[in-house]
Structures are given as C-alpha cells and as structure tokens.
Enzyme design. Structure first.
Site, PDB file in Angstrom:
ATOM      1  CD  GLU B  46      -0.319  -1.383   3.126  1.00  0.00           C
ATOM      2  OE1 GLU B  46      -0.223  -2.351   2.338  1.00  0.00           O
ATOM      3  OE2 GLU B  46      -0.294  -1.507   4.367  1.00  0.00           O
ATOM      4  CG  ASN B  47       5.055   0.921   0.002  1.00  0.00           C
ATOM      5  OD1 ASN B  47       4.416  -0.107  -0.168  1.00  0.00           O
ATOM      6  ND2 ASN B  47       6.347   0.984  -0.227  1.00  0.00           N
TER       7      ASN B  47
END
Lengths: 233, 219
Positions: B46-47
């Site tokens: 999710e970065n």
C-alpha cells in the site's frame, strides 16, 4: 521557463519559522527529504507541526527533529520503530494525531486538487470518528475529513528540472507527489537537477507549477530500515 | 495446532487465479510463500506498488524499493508503481480482491482491533483502517489464544477498534471460522489434531459448531 532553483537546503528552508505546519514526504525512511531535515535541525526552528506518514527512527529522518525537541505535534499514520518518539508521547511532551494512511494521503490530494473535504469510510465506528461529521451515501457511512492546510511541503524526488518538474523513482514516490501538490510553498530536493527540456514531458510525475523551490542534494544516505534478502543458489 | 507458517499455508488456499491481494505485516506476509502452483495473483503493497516480487539477492537491495513493512523487495514483469493516494484509491474503490491482515482481537459481530493498546503500545493504524473499511473480502490471520491462554475471539472487543462489522473469516492456529452476518463464529475447519471441544473452550465469543467438523487440508 520560470527558474525555481535555489542553492541548497539552507536557502530552501530559510523562511520556515517557529510554530508552522510542514509536510514531509516519504514512507518509513524511503524517499525522505534528508537534506532539508538536516537543515531544519541546523536552523533550530521549533514548535513545528509535522505531517508525515511516519516519524523516522531514533537517529534518522524526522527522528532527528524529535531528538532536538523541535516538533510540537506529529500527524502520522504509523509511528512504531522510534523509541524517543514513544517516550515523548507517553510522557505528554509531544502531541500526536494518528490518522489512517489512506486518509492522510487523500487529505493531501484534496489540498492539491482544491477540494475542501473528502469522505472516507476509514475509521467509521472507531475513535478516529470522534467529533467528525458522518454522512451516509448509498447505505454506507463515511467520515468527512478536511484537506490539509500546510505552510510548507518538503518532498524528495529522484530527478527534477529548474522549472520544478519532478520524477520519482520506485517506491520512494509514496507520499511525495501528493504532498508536493499540497503545500502553500513546496520545496523539492532532488538527486539530479537538470535543465528544462532534459526531462520528457510525458514522464513528469509532478508538474512544476506545484513546486516553488528546487535544489540538488548530494551524498544521500538512503538508509534501509529492514534489509531483507534471499540467498543466491 | 498450526504454527505461523501453517496458518499462512491454510490462508493461501483461499487465493484464486486473477486475484489482486493486499498482505498485512506478520503472518499475512508469509502467505506469499505458499501461493498454489498454477495460480496467478498480484500482490499490492500500500505504499504504492502492484506486483511485489521476492526479496532481492544479497547485494542487490535498493533503498528506494520497499514494501509496506519497510522491507527491501523487488518488482516483477508487469509491476506498476504509483503514489500513496492512488494506492488507497484502488483499495477504497474495491479493485483489490482480497485483504489478509493480523488482529489482536476479533468479535463475534466482525469488529476488529489491531492498532493500539492504551497506555502501552502506540504505533498507529497505518493502512489497516482504510483496508477494513473498504475491502469486500477480508481474512484475518491471528492467534486464537494469547500467551495467558485467553481467547482473542470475543463477544466484544476490549481494545480500541480498527473497524466495525467488517470481518467475515478468521484463520487461527486452531481453526478456520466464518463470522455470521447475524453474529457469532461458525467453526468451518479444525487444525490437525485439535478437537472441537478445545476450540469451544478457546473461543469466548458465541460459537456455532457441528459435532463433526472436518480437519484442514494443508496440502
């Protein structure tokens, strides 16, 4: 082209003053504006509110600003990995607002897109929702969250040109493009600063209109937080 | 009773061909090691990465290439990289088919707590609140009982919540359980060598269990 180039980090942050709100790009220690953080430590500006996904580690990243007690408040989604941070928080010396990571990113985006609020389901029914307006759309509850209002955004890019156009590399992109769009004044530090025309307009991640000052840093440490490898067979 | 790798191995059997999957930190990360042969899944970090590859070979670590656990990783042919707002955009708009994450507590109505122990641990929620509020398909990987032998599958969570009424499946060292829409855990499978009675004793939330529950197939 408008020339946004400044000499170095000291010049880029020259007018940041005590009590201001600054956004700092990066995820963990990846893609953080190392040079501007060092310049802020040197300048000794205090009572800062820092909006950043993480708070660095004890001796690197925003951890350096915490160690010198320059931060009044952190606005972050995840602040593990920093013992000094946890100490200051539990002792009440540091104010902390923890907000969901997607909410953090999207509140930056909203600021850059000129939208006052966003609605997100993240945090509905939890302590994050306390005191916030809730609205129901299509049978589902959403929290109203405000666009950030930051005096400065400080980001780190891989390449940039003197017109302020930015290109990021790998996952060091993370929060940098959305924060670059969100500052009243945006400062970009880059590993390689080139002349206008050297970057392909089709490959720009952040258009220069969002960037007010740009400089090339040197000797990036780029510390790795969790070095994980697999053996060669 | 399963170890952490066993839990990951059992969860991997829930993966379907063509899934985009977000793996949380801890046991969920291990699921990547047990993706069944012949199944193509794309892992989201999710970065800002789709198509997370294995750890790099020693000497090839790149500080600019990390996953959401801040570990050095690699990309794969077909990977893509984007900013964190877009990353949560695809989570919120349910483009991600399956989310696997850890928990400290889960309740019989599908509430989850995994981000804070008041006065003790303050790390933050990271992306967990966004994920549980939006994902259509969430599997929780967790320990059924804590070190003191107390159940972590509860009538009501005692810790600050991460999300409300959002969890439908839990895999523990003892069992696979569904959470029923009307409330209560339903025992689906038991871990090898674990009795239904032991699972009953270890679950403080409401549990529905047939007398005969099949054992997990881990192969």
């Amino acid at each position: 082209m408008i020339n946004k180039r400044v000499a170095d980090a000291d010049e880029a942050i020259r007018d940041i003053i005590d009590g201001q709100t600054i956004m700092l790009g990066g995820f963990g220690l990846c893609g953080i504006p190392e040079k501007c953080i060092a310049a802020l430590v040197k300048k000794g500006v205090k009572e800062l509110t820092c909006i950043s996904n993480n708070a660095g580690v004890d001796d690197f990243g925003i951890g350096l600003l915490l160690k010198t007690r320059q931060v009044k408040k952190m606005v972050s989604s995840y602040v593990g990995e920093n013992a000094e941070f946890e100490r200051q928080l539990l002792s009440g010396e540091l104010e902390v607002e923890l907000i969901p990571q997607g909410t953090l990113a999207t509140r930056c985006m909203a600021a850059g897109y000129g939208m006052p609020v966003i609605y997100t389901p993240a945090g509905v029914g939890t302590e994050v929702a306390e005191g916030k307006e809730t609205r129901n759309f299509n049978g589902k509850d959403y929290l109203m969250e405000y666009a950030f209002d930051a005096d400065f955004a400080i980001v780190k890019a891989w390449k940039g040109d003197t017109a302020g156009n930015l290109v990021f590399r790998s996952t060091s992109r993370n929060f940098n493009p959305v924060m670059a769009m969100a500052g009243k004044i945006t400062i970009a530090e880059v590993e390689e600063l080139v002349e206008p025309g050297e970057l392909d307009p089709d490959h720009i991640h952040t258009p220069g209109v969002y960037v007010h000052r740009i400089f090339q840093g040197s000797g990036y440490e780029k510390r790795i937080e969790q070095r994980t490898v697999r053996p060669r067979n | 009773m399963l170890d952490k790798n066993g839990i990951a191995r059992r969860i991997a059997k829930e993966l379907k061909d063509g899934y985009y999957v977000n793996l949380g930190i801890g046991i969920p990360t291990l699921v990547a090691n047990y993706i069944p042969d012949g199944i193509n899944v794309v892992l989201q970090s999710e970065n800002g990465l789709l198509g997370m590859g294995p750890f790099p070979f020693e000497g090839e670590e790149d500080a600019d290439m990390i996953n959401a656990g801040k570990q050095t990783i690699t990309t794969l042919p077909g990977s893509s990289i984007f900013d964190s707002a877009m990353s949560f955009g695809m989570i919120r708009s349910q483009k991600i088919d399956l989310t696997i994450l850890g928990a400290m507590e889960v309740s019989e109505n599908g509430d989850i707590a995994n981000w804070k122990i008041p006065g003790k641990m303050v790390k933050g929620m990271g992306g967990a609140m966004d994920l549980v509020a939006s994902a259509k398909n969430i599997i929780v990987a967790m320990q059924h009982i804590n070190k003191a032998g107390e159940s972590k599958l509860l009538p009501k969570c005692t810790l600050p919540l991460t999300g409300v009424n959002c969890i439908r499946k839990v895999v523990t060292e003892l069992a696979v359980l569904d959470i029923l829409p009307e409330g209560g855990f339903r025992l689906i499978e038991r871990a090898p060598g674990v009795s239904v009675d032991f699972i009953k004793q270890s679950t403080s939330g409401k549990l529905f269990a047939e007398a005969d529950v099949k054992e997990m197939d881990l192969n």
